[in-house]
Design an enzyme around this catalytic site. Structure first.
Site, PDB file in Angstrom:
ATOM      1  N   ASP A 343       0.627  -1.354   0.060  1.00 44.16           N
ATOM      2  CA  ASP A 343       0.016  -0.143   0.113  1.00 44.16           C
ATOM      3  C   ASP A 343       0.961   1.362  -0.153  1.00 44.16           C
ATOM      4  O   ASP A 343       1.708   1.248   0.646  1.00 44.16           O
ATOM      5  CB  ASP A 343      -1.061  -0.126   1.179  1.00 44.16           C
ATOM      6  CG  ASP A 343      -1.877   1.129   1.194  1.00 44.16           C
ATOM      7  OD1 ASP A 343      -2.566   1.354   0.339  1.00 44.16           O
ATOM      8  OD2 ASP A 343      -1.705   2.110   2.207  1.00 44.16           O
ATOM      9  N   GLU A 379       1.574  -0.274  -5.059  1.00 43.30           N
ATOM     10  CA  GLU A 379       0.558   0.697  -5.329  1.00 43.30           C
ATOM     11  C   GLU A 379       1.627   1.793  -5.654  1.00 43.30           C
ATOM     12  O   GLU A 379       2.184   2.373  -4.556  1.00 43.30           O
ATOM     13  CB  GLU A 379      -0.389   0.750  -4.257  1.00 43.30           C
ATOM     14  CG  GLU A 379      -1.320   1.936  -4.430  1.00 43.30           C
ATOM     15  CD  GLU A 379      -2.216   2.341  -3.326  1.00 43.30           C
ATOM     16  OE1 GLU A 379      -3.386   2.593  -3.654  1.00 43.30           O
ATOM     17  OE2 GLU A 379      -1.636   2.281  -2.134  1.00 43.30           O
TER      18      GLU A 379
END
Length: 705
Positions: A343, A379
């Site tokens: 993330d 990401e």
């Protein structure tokens, strides 16, 4: 209680079959107390008198699995100097393998007075916080082996442990919403029949359920609020027994592996749940604030935040880097997971302030013999300056391709001047990845994910409808590249309804026939809706959960998705290991003839055709007889050839198929408008009318068949 000196390594609580070794890093601590918590909440405090290289440690021969514990760290409380030690707060072990309980928002969790933030709050937090748990590390893995599926063969399925299982009628109520529910044969059967090769679980590291959300009747559903980087989230365990979540998680992984499905974890190493300078003291802040967190250089009482959550981990501190690498190795070696999606991964590359693909974290991953061998997905952005880094990660990494998502959405909603970029995304985004020596597998292709509209909502809403989140509609992305096709939300208009389903079929066909690695968001294969809410992070209810009662349209949509996944699986030309041998522009043509682009009239595309801003239709030929690459055994692969016809225009368009040089006869395998029957045959040069906003997939055998 009898104590032995113990060892400084490994960090955390380690049960060896007889007793438990405890080890905690703190460079700033002056005294550390280990607190053993009885079932009734009574504390037994033990001073850790042994210290080696800032690691405080002790061995307790009588402490067994199931023991709850925490730490109290004595040291300076001087926020202006970056230090926030507070022995009145019971702290979690950063290396805790299991965590019990949840915070309740009580003022005692905070080291300051709510009415006067400059005043200290020394109330004991023990009754209101979470506790670490000693676990039994032993588990019978049997003959468990990771599937080790090649990247180019992968189809990833992003899922939420609770959301996928909570409403499934075949799962016993006691197991719904849990790791055991995820391992239930009903879920395994669905995944196998769908054909996915890897399940990517939204955060399962122990996270904090924000008291501010709970006070509004909401909760942190997504889980991007980690506090324990080694501990499976306890609320996803079917058993309330402390530590049992570890065994249950392992059993789930074993069940997935038995079904030949990899398990990838969505991990949040960029920040923690302790928030900004006004957040609670739960773990890292009270242990060694300045070592764990990036602070503002000009004001050490505040946190440098590139994540939008209040803090960022200090990615240049050796013990932070050790924490992350130890955590990753633990999940691979002990929990048998097969990869990670990171993330806001740009934050991990900020060794100082800028994003640096040569940062220490990436160096450590590159040379680690364990982590470098599993799937690593970034990401590739955060909210800091220069944070958007699609195409900018090192060669070992794959990335969520945000440009793929945006381009494909724009193409199918009829935006002008998208044809060339659509072609680049369709062929693996070589313009983004080839210059660093990466291959199509660097691109994780997706159209929807947990963050944003579901696929059904993408074609049903022009605007977000997030009123249920209680933020006045201020949350969630406003520029969604969505289109409601003539009505906002549910409609009884049969033409709009059919067009919406056809557009969903177009999106899935594009995704699963693109080079790169496709990722499907859970429920998109079923036509799941969140009623226009594009930020379901706090909606732990039926709005975000997957519904399994399917109507005829949803059942047909599921079957189409299965058929597309099978088509991709059966044909290597649709999942190449290398880029086509043309130029990066539009995936251009090459001397090898492995790909060719045609206008709707069957002529080769010219520069003028590509630059025509109004063009919304084209054909692409994929030559299965010229894959020109060996398979895993070194044998040259031959495959059927494909002709893909795309019409994103509103009106029907006449297509003339290419000349016999590219195939004498073609067979229909998919028409998203259902105009042409599966198995229908067309001759070279034939003219066919392709319905507006639809996809036609034709195939022919390879030339040596």
């Amino acid at each position: 209680m009898e104590t032995w000196p113990g060892k400084p390594y490994p960090l955390g609580a380690t049960f060896d079959g007889t007793g438990t070794n405890f080890a905690l890093f703190s460079e700033i601590a002056e005294r550390v107390e280990l607190c053993l918590i009885s079932p009734r909440g009574k504390e037994t405090r033990i001073d850790l008198e042994e210290v080696d290289a800032y690691v405080w440690h002790v061995y307790l021969p009588d402490v067994l699995p199931g023991q709850r514990y925490g730490f109290r760290v004595h040291g300076p409380y001087a926020p202006e100097q970056g230090h926030r030690c507070d022995p009145s707060k019971l702290l979690l072990d950063p290396y805790a393998k299991a965590i019990d309980g949840q915070v309740d928002g009580d003022p005692s969790l905070f080291s300051y007075d709510f009415d006067d933030p400059t005043a200290r709050n020394t109330a004991n937090s023990a009754a209101h916080t979470m506790t670490s748990v000693v676990i039994n590390p032993f588990f019978d893995w049997g003959h468990d082996r990771p599937p080790k599926r090649e990247y180019h063969e992968s189809v990833i399925y992003e899922a939420h442990v609770k959301g996928l299982t909570e409403l499934h009628p075949a799962i016993p109520p006691a197991l719904r919403g849990t790791y055991a529910g995820l391992a239930h044969p009903a879920i395994i059967e669905h995944l196998v029949e769908l054909g996915i090769t890897a399940i990517e679980l939204m955060p399962v590291h122990q996270f904090v359920n924000d008291p501010t959300l709970q006070s509004k009747g909401l909760s942190n559903y997504w889980g991007y609020n980690t506090i324990g980087f080694f501990a499976p989230h306890n609320a996803y365990a079917s058993s309330a027994k402390p530590g049992q979540q570890v065994q249950e998680f392992k059993q789930m992984v074993k069940a997935m592996h038995d079904a030949d499905i990899e398990v990838i974890l969505d991990v949040v190493y960029n920040h923690t749940a302790e928030g900004n300078h006004l957040g609670p003291t739960l773990c890292f802040r009270g242990i060694d604030n300045a070592a764990y967190y990036r602070l503002v250089d000009e004001d050490l009482s505040h946190y440098y935040d590139t994540t939008g959550t209040g803090n960022s981990l200090l990615m240049r501190h050796p013990h932070v880097l050790q924490l992350l690498m130890d955590s990753l190795r633990y999940w691979v070696n002990e929990m048998h997971v097969d990869g990670f999606r990171f993330d806001l991964a740009s934050t991990l590359a900020r060794q100082f302030h800028e994003v640096d693909r040569l940062s220490a974290f990436f160096d450590l991953v590159q040379q680690d013999p364990v982590i470098s061998q599993v799937k690593l997905i970034a990401e590739p952005w955060d909210v800091g300056d220069g944070g958007y880094q699609v195409g900018g990660f090192p060669p070992l990494w794959s990335e969520w391709n945000g440009q793929y998502r945006d381009t494909v959405r724009d193409f199918w909603r009829g935006e002008p001047a998208t044809l060339g970029e659509f072609a680049s995304r369709l062929t693996g985004s070589s313009d983004l990845y080839a210059h660093t020596g990466r291959r199509p597998i660097a691109s994780i292709n997706f159209i929807t994910a947990h963050d944003g509209f579901t696929l059904r909502d993408l074609v049903s809403y022009n605007e977000k409808h997030n009123d249920a989140n209680g933020e006045g509609g201020a949350d969630g992305e406003s520029h969604n590249r969505s289109w409601n096709h003539g009505a906002e939300g549910p409609t009884s208009d049969p033409e709009i309804t059919e067009l919406r389903w056809r557009q969903q079929r177009n999106f899935l066909a594009t995704l699963l026939l693109s080079q790169g690695v496709p990722m499907i968001s859970h429920g998109d294969e079923l036509g799941r809706t969140q009623k226009g809410n594009n930020n379901g992070y706090c909606q732990d209810n039926e709005l975000s959960w997957v519904h399994w009662d399917l109507g005829p349209d949803q059942a047909a949509h599921l079957e189409l998705t299965r058929a597309l996944v099978r088509l991709r699986r059966d044909h290597p030309v649709l999942r190449r290991r290398r880029f086509f041998h043309g130029t990066a522009d539009h995936g251009g043509e090459s001397d090898l003839g492995d790909i060719a682009w045609f206008t709707t009239s069957g002529e080769h595309m010219t520069d003028e055709d590509w630059s025509n801003g109004y063009a919304q239709a084209m054909q692409v030929f994929l030559n299965g007889s010229a894959i020109a690459e060996p398979d895993s055994r070194g044998e040259r692969v031959l495959d059927d050839s494909f002709l893909l016809l795309y019409n994103a225009a509103a009106e029907p368009v006449e297509f003339t198929l290419p000349s016999e040089d590219f195939g004498g006869a073609w067979t229909c395998v998919l028409d998203t408008d259902h105009t042409l029957d599966r198995g229908a045959e067309l001759d070279a040069g034939a003219t066919i009318t392709v319905t507006g906003r639809s996809t036609l997939v034709l195939t022919r055998p390879d030339v040596e068949s």
